[in-house]
Design a protein around this motif. Structure first.
Motif, PDB file in Angstrom:
ATOM      1  N   THR A 164      28.613  37.017  38.964  1.00 40.71           N
ATOM      2  CA  THR A 164      29.024  36.556  37.643  1.00 40.71           C
ATOM      3  C   THR A 164      29.018  35.032  37.579  1.00 40.71           C
ATOM      4  O   THR A 164      28.710  34.344  38.552  1.00 40.71           O
ATOM      5  N   ALA A 165      29.413  34.509  36.415  1.00 40.49           N
ATOM      6  CA  ALA A 165      29.432  33.057  36.225  1.00 40.49           C
ATOM      7  C   ALA A 165      30.582  32.382  36.958  1.00 40.49           C
ATOM      8  O   ALA A 165      30.572  31.160  37.127  1.00 40.49           O
ATOM      9  N   VAL A 166      31.576  33.154  37.393  1.00 39.55           N
ATOM     10  CA  VAL A 166      32.730  32.571  38.091  1.00 39.55           C
ATOM     11  C   VAL A 166      32.432  32.550  39.583  1.00 39.55           C
ATOM     12  O   VAL A 166      32.577  33.554  40.278  1.00 39.55           O
ATOM     13  N   LYS A 167      31.999  31.404  40.089  1.00 41.94           N
ATOM     14  CA  LYS A 167      31.590  31.282  41.489  1.00 41.94           C
ATOM     15  C   LYS A 167      32.740  30.877  42.413  1.00 41.94           C
ATOM     16  O   LYS A 167      32.658  31.105  43.623  1.00 41.94           O
ATOM     17  N   ASP A 168      33.772  30.261  41.855  1.00 50.49           N
ATOM     18  CA  ASP A 168      34.908  29.790  42.655  1.00 50.49           C
ATOM     19  C   ASP A 168      35.849  30.969  42.916  1.00 50.49           C
ATOM     20  O   ASP A 168      36.534  31.445  42.006  1.00 50.49           O
ATOM     21  N   VAL A 169      35.909  31.427  44.175  1.00 46.80           N
ATOM     22  CA  VAL A 169      36.731  32.603  44.484  1.00 46.80           C
ATOM     23  C   VAL A 169      38.210  32.339  44.233  1.00 46.80           C
ATOM     24  O   VAL A 169      38.975  33.277  43.970  1.00 46.80           O
ATOM     25  N   ALA A 170      38.633  31.076  44.285  1.00 47.34           N
ATOM     26  CA  ALA A 170      40.047  30.754  44.056  1.00 47.34           C
ATOM     27  C   ALA A 170      40.467  31.075  42.626  1.00 47.34           C
ATOM     28  O   ALA A 170      41.650  31.368  42.364  1.00 47.34           O
ATOM     29  N   LEU A 171      39.520  31.041  41.691  1.00 46.23           N
ATOM     30  CA  LEU A 171      39.856  31.310  40.293  1.00 46.23           C
ATOM     31  C   LEU A 171      40.290  32.748  40.068  1.00 46.23           C
ATOM     32  O   LEU A 171      40.999  33.047  39.103  1.00 46.23           O
ATOM     33  N   TYR A 172      39.875  33.658  40.957  1.00 46.26           N
ATOM     34  CA  TYR A 172      40.234  35.060  40.767  1.00 46.26           C
ATOM     35  C   TYR A 172      41.727  35.300  41.001  1.00 46.26           C
ATOM     36  O   TYR A 172      42.254  36.337  40.602  1.00 46.26           O
ATOM     37  N   GLU A 173      42.394  34.358  41.632  1.00 48.02           N
ATOM     38  CA  GLU A 173      43.849  34.452  41.764  1.00 48.02           C
ATOM     39  C   GLU A 173      44.552  33.931  40.514  1.00 48.02           C
ATOM     40  O   GLU A 173      45.736  34.192  40.312  1.00 48.02           O
ATOM     41  N   LYS A 174      43.831  33.223  39.679  1.00 48.83           N
ATOM     42  CA  LYS A 174      44.417  32.632  38.470  1.00 48.83           C
ATOM     43  C   LYS A 174      44.042  33.419  37.211  1.00 48.83           C
ATOM     44  O   LYS A 174      44.759  33.361  36.210  1.00 48.83           O
ATOM     45  N   MET A 175      42.917  34.097  37.267  1.00 47.24           N
ATOM     46  CA  MET A 175      42.443  34.813  36.093  1.00 47.24           C
ATOM     47  C   MET A 175      43.299  36.033  35.791  1.00 47.24           C
ATOM     48  O   MET A 175      43.814  36.676  36.695  1.00 47.24           O
ATOM     49  N   ALA A 176      43.426  36.351  34.502  1.00 48.72           N
ATOM     50  CA  ALA A 176      44.014  37.623  34.074  1.00 48.72           C
ATOM     51  C   ALA A 176      42.885  38.635  34.032  1.00 48.72           C
ATOM     52  O   ALA A 176      42.046  38.609  33.130  1.00 48.72           O
ATOM     53  N   MET A 177      42.834  39.503  35.016  1.00 52.69           N
ATOM     54  CA  MET A 177      41.730  40.449  35.113  1.00 52.69           C
ATOM     55  C   MET A 177      41.893  41.578  34.088  1.00 52.69           C
ATOM     56  O   MET A 177      43.010  41.887  33.666  1.00 52.69           O
ATOM     57  N   PRO A 178      40.777  42.188  33.686  1.00 43.03           N
ATOM     58  CA  PRO A 178      40.873  43.308  32.738  1.00 43.03           C
ATOM     59  C   PRO A 178      41.359  44.581  33.413  1.00 43.03           C
ATOM     60  O   PRO A 178      41.170  44.776  34.622  1.00 43.03           O
ATOM     61  N   GLY A 179      41.992  45.437  32.646  1.00 36.85           N
ATOM     62  CA  GLY A 179      42.258  46.777  33.124  1.00 36.85           C
ATOM     63  C   GLY A 179      40.981  47.592  33.032  1.00 36.85           C
ATOM     64  O   GLY A 179      40.247  47.507  32.037  1.00 36.85           O
ATOM     65  N   LEU A 180      40.674  48.359  34.081  1.00 34.60           N
ATOM     66  CA  LEU A 180      39.502  49.244  34.088  1.00 34.60           C
ATOM     67  C   LEU A 180      39.961  50.598  34.594  1.00 34.60           C
ATOM     68  O   LEU A 180      40.335  50.736  35.761  1.00 34.60           O
ATOM     69  N   ASN A 181      39.950  51.583  33.727  1.00 33.89           N
ATOM     70  CA  ASN A 181      40.473  52.909  34.057  1.00 33.89           C
ATOM     71  C   ASN A 181      39.650  53.548  35.168  1.00 33.89           C
ATOM     72  O   ASN A 181      38.464  53.836  34.967  1.00 33.89           O
TER      73      ASN A 181
ATOM     74  N   LYS B 100      43.658  46.186  48.101  1.00 36.48           N
ATOM     75  CA  LYS B 100      42.917  46.791  49.206  1.00 36.48           C
ATOM     76  C   LYS B 100      41.439  46.415  49.096  1.00 36.48           C
ATOM     77  O   LYS B 100      40.791  46.743  48.106  1.00 36.48           O
ATOM     78  N   GLY B 101      40.917  45.725  50.084  1.00 33.93           N
ATOM     79  CA  GLY B 101      39.523  45.304  50.045  1.00 33.93           C
ATOM     80  C   GLY B 101      39.241  44.266  48.975  1.00 33.93           C
ATOM     81  O   GLY B 101      38.114  44.151  48.497  1.00 33.93           O
ATOM     82  N   LYS B 102      40.244  43.485  48.610  1.00 31.52           N
ATOM     83  CA  LYS B 102      40.097  42.545  47.487  1.00 31.52           C
ATOM     84  C   LYS B 102      39.074  41.454  47.788  1.00 31.52           C
ATOM     85  O   LYS B 102      38.296  41.071  46.912  1.00 31.52           O
ATOM     86  N   LYS B 103      39.076  40.933  48.997  1.00 34.00           N
ATOM     87  CA  LYS B 103      38.148  39.843  49.326  1.00 34.00           C
ATOM     88  C   LYS B 103      36.703  40.277  49.111  1.00 34.00           C
ATOM     89  O   LYS B 103      35.898  39.514  48.549  1.00 34.00           O
ATOM     90  N   GLU B 104      36.364  41.475  49.545  1.00 33.50           N
ATOM     91  CA  GLU B 104      34.995  41.961  49.402  1.00 33.50           C
ATOM     92  C   GLU B 104      34.596  42.076  47.934  1.00 33.50           C
ATOM     93  O   GLU B 104      33.482  41.726  47.550  1.00 33.50           O
TER      94      GLU B 104
END
Length: 369
Positions: free
Chosen positions: A302-319, A289-293
């Motif tokens: 952050t240092a990751v400027k390529d938005v396509a990489l966010y579909e490949k990255m293993a994101m951290p869990g944040l409680n 929900k609202g992922k693009k924003e």
């Protein structure tokens, strides 16, 4: 006869003289304005329009990070104005290591820090540096393995490292020997090995890429976004996510300096803003929900400027409710006691201070999953 005529003339002349000498008629008087009505004793003063009170200047808050994907909540809170809503002006600064962060906090040069659950934190508290772990800043539940053991691609492809037992004698890149040993030990135990059976090489996240490239290390524990960069560049492969083998999911932590903890208005306001950001993050990466924003914010900040990489990255869990896993932190303490990196135990409640999360949840309520 002449005397009568003379007398008449004299009377006429006297009449004319008397009319000329008579005073002019007074002008019609202008009525005076009525006197002001006196207010009764004790009456309220007539209201006047007061100038609005000047808005207080925002309080500067300096935040130290080490450049991992688990910094996401801090950047979201800043970009969405959540810190500003609380009267805070956030300045996010990159530090090379958690040790540098703690040193800056102990001197009062840094208000809030982010880093991994490593031995410098409990050791600092035992040295009477009263920093406090106040919230989650990165965990590894299934599906959120932002920390992984990686292997150099040529060694994996050739079959030289396919199983944990094959790590014996290998050079493994870590950001800190004592800190990363706690991550690696459970994997080595699966192969009846210990941390003494491998050669841990201290490196920064960025240096791990160069070390892989020149083949000076065989494996490494890497965090996102360096992890995806290593894979995308063909330097490494994902070998084992921590969530597959480690009993503790808690690694990234938000820490308050002693000075900042004592400023309750700022400390509580900061946490409220941070939890709002964590909820936006979970809406994006758990509920889609609202992922693009959110991705746009992270690409900007952050240092990751390529938005396509966010579909490949293993994101951290944040409680989204902020709390850290105390059992996971306690596991780390027991490990460091066993290796001698800690000389005496410490009560986990001296490490973790939940007051600020508790206060934020009174206002926000629990996150709706």
């Amino acid at each position: 006869m002449k005397s009568k005529l003379a007398a008449a003339v004299i009377l006429v002349i006297l009449g004319i003289l008397m009319a000329a000498c008579a005073p002019a008629s007074a002008p019609t008087p202008t009525p005076a304005p009525p006197p002001p009505t006196a207010k009764p004793v004790g009456a309220a003063p007539t209201p006047t329009t007061a100038a609005p009170a000047p808005k207080p200047a925002p309080q500067a808050v300096k935040i130290g990070v080490t450049g991992t994907a688990s910094d996401a909540g801090l950047y979201i809170a800043k970009e969405r104005g959540y810190f500003s809503e609380q009267g805070l002006e956030a300045d996010i600064v990159l530090f090379q290591s958690l040790a540098d962060t703690i040193a800056a906090m102990s001197k009062g040069d840094l208000d809030v820090g982010g880093g991994g659950w490593t031995v410098p934190i409990p050791n600092a508290i035992q040295r009477d540096i009263p920093i406090k772990v106040v919230a989650d800043k990165g965990s590894t539940p299934p599906g959120f393995s932002f920390l992984q053991v990686t292997v150099r691609k040529d060694l994996y492809d050739s079959g030289q490292i396919k199983e944990p037992a094959q790590l014996k004698g290998k050079k493994i890149g870590v950001t800190s020997v004592a800190s990363m040993a706690v991550m690696l030990a459970p994997l080595l135990e699966q192969a009846k090995l210990t941390i003494k059976d491998v050669d841990m090489v201290p490196l920064t996240w960025a240096d791990m890429l160069a070390a892989y490239s020149n083949k000076s290390i065989d494996a490494a524990i890497i965090s996102e976004p360096t992890l995806t960069k290593a894979v995308e560049d063909g330097l490494a492969v994902r070998f084992k996510p921590l969530s597959d083998f480690h009993p503790s999911p808690q690694w990234g932590l938000l820490i308050y300096s002693p000075k900042f903890s004592a400023n309750l208005n700022a400390a509580n306001g900061f946490m409220l803003a941070y939890l709002k950001a964590l909820r936006d993050y979970n809406d994006a990466f758990v509920k889609n929900k609202g992922k693009k924003e959110i991705v746009d914010i992270l690409a900007k900040s952050t240092a990751v400027k390529d938005v396509a990489l966010y579909e490949k990255m293993a994101m951290p869990g944040l409680n989204p409710d902020g709390y850290v896993d105390k059992k996971g932190l306690a596991w780390g303490i027991q490990f460091w006691l066993s290796t001698g990196d800690m000389k005496e135990t410490i009560d986990i409640d001296k490490v973790v201070d939940n007051r600020f999360v508790d206060n934020a949840l009174q206002k926000l309520g629990k996150y709706a999953k």
